[in-house]
Scaffold this active site. Structure first.
Site, PDB file in Angstrom:
ATOM      1  CE  LYS A 115       0.865   0.918   4.417  1.00  9.61           C
ATOM      2  NZ  LYS A 115       1.541   2.130   4.913  1.00  9.61           N
ATOM      3  CB  THR A 154      -1.175   4.903   3.540  1.00  9.33           C
ATOM      4  OG1 THR A 154      -1.195   4.173   4.759  1.00  9.33           O
ATOM      5  CG2 THR A 154       0.261   5.283   3.238  1.00  9.33           C
TER       6      THR A 154
END
Length: 340
Positions: free
Chosen positions: A199, A256
């Site tokens: 990610k 994120t």
């Protein structure tokens, strides 16, 4: 039910290591935070601050810090690595040299979101290679949507601790959980580690999207299709599909890829503004895990013949000087397919 007090060594005094150490200490555990920078250690011990990484956020006043690794490890029952991926082997090797001085069974784990370039090893694999007496199944890994800057301010946060050894996972769950920090367990160490690392590459793409003033439509598309990429590669490498829909996967990807608290997201913002990655890393002065991970992910996806178009184009922007507008055009002109 009274919590068992644990003696814990947290290795790595960056933002995430400091936030975890302060949380563990605030829960009543005896915590020593190890760092290599004497100035940061003095700041923690005397001012209860880590201004280098967390500005004026106050740390738990019982938290102790040291630059002496042996002192940090002395009598530790739990050892938590929170150093950058590139430092894992060096620090683990030093810990291995000091292991004979530990007179009890110690639980080891980490909270590092990366993959080693070229070897393409996960963090747990690197640790057990440097500390051969450990078994990977006994290691734990903490991950989830959890910016250090929010955790240190006691914002409500949920994370997962992954380990094949559920007894150990539950012990870490108990040590970390409190009124603002809730910890779940899962048994998929492999999938959790891949999700956490993959990610970061997509978070760079998230920053680029924001920097180009694209809309929520585009951000939602990134998260959805990015998650599909993460799951494809993670499952091909041994992870469980459901892990990628949980805190370690989707949860961490959302926070994120959409927040300026993420270094990877901020790197993407700067790339969209026309700066190169070398300038960005120098100016930020902190490790941007997604940059090196992009190279490792490119290697893994090619080796395993897994389609990862978004991650592939982030790699090309970082390492092959591909223009961002060209990367967007490539992604939007790919052959039309069914949703996977």
């Amino acid at each position: 039910m009274t919590k068992q007090i644990s003696k814990i060594a947290v290795l790595g005094a960056g933002s995430w290591g400091t936030a975890l150490a302060s949380t563990l200490s605030g829960n009543g555990n005896q915590v020593i935070l190890w760092g290599h920078n004497q100035k940061d250690v003095d700041d923690i011990n005397h001012q209860h601050l880590n201004q280098h990484y967390l500005q004026q956020s106050l740390l738990d006043n019982k938290l102790k810090a040291t630059t002496d690794l042996k002192e940090a490890l002395a009598a530790a029952e739990i050892v938590l690595f929170v150093v950058p991926t590139t430092a894992i082997r060096e620090v683990a090797a030093k810990v291995n040299q000091l292991l004979p001085s530990l007179d009890k069974t110690v639980i080891f784990g980490h909270a590092v979101k990366g993959i080693e370039v070229n070897s393409n090893k996960r963090i747990s694999q690197m640790i057990v290679e440097e500390i051969p007496t450990l078994r990977e199944r006994d290691l734990f890994f903490i991950s989830g949507p959890s910016h250090a800057e929010s955790v240190i301010k006691k914002a409500i946060t949920l994370v997962a601790v992954a380990s094949a050894n559920q007894q150990y996972a539950k012990q870490i769950q108990t040590a970390l959980s409190n009124s603002f920090f809730r910890v779940y367990t899962n048994a998929d160490l492999v999938g959790s580690e891949y999700a956490a690392a993959l990610k970061n590459v997509l978070a760079i793409a998230g920053g680029i999207i924001k920097g180009l003033n694209m809309t929520d439509n585009t951000q939602a598309a990134l998260v959805t299709r990015g998650l599909a990429e993460m799951r494809r590669l993670g499952v091909a490498l041994g992870g469980q599909p459901e892990t990628f829909d949980g805190l370690a996967g989707l949860g961490d990807l959302i926070v994120t890829a959409m927040s300026a608290n993420s270094r990877n997201f901020r790197a993407g913002l700067a790339l969209a503004a026309g700066r190169n990655i070398q300038q960005i890393q120098k100016e930020m002065g902190m490790v941007i895990e997604g940059v090196k991970t992009a190279k490792a992910v490119d290697q893994l996806s090619r080796k395993n013949k897994v389609s990862m178009p978004i991650s592939e184009n982030v790699y090309k922007i970082l390492y092959e000087n591909e223009k961002i507008e060209d990367a967007v055009a490539v992604l939007m002109s790919r052959p039309l397919i069914s949703e996977e």
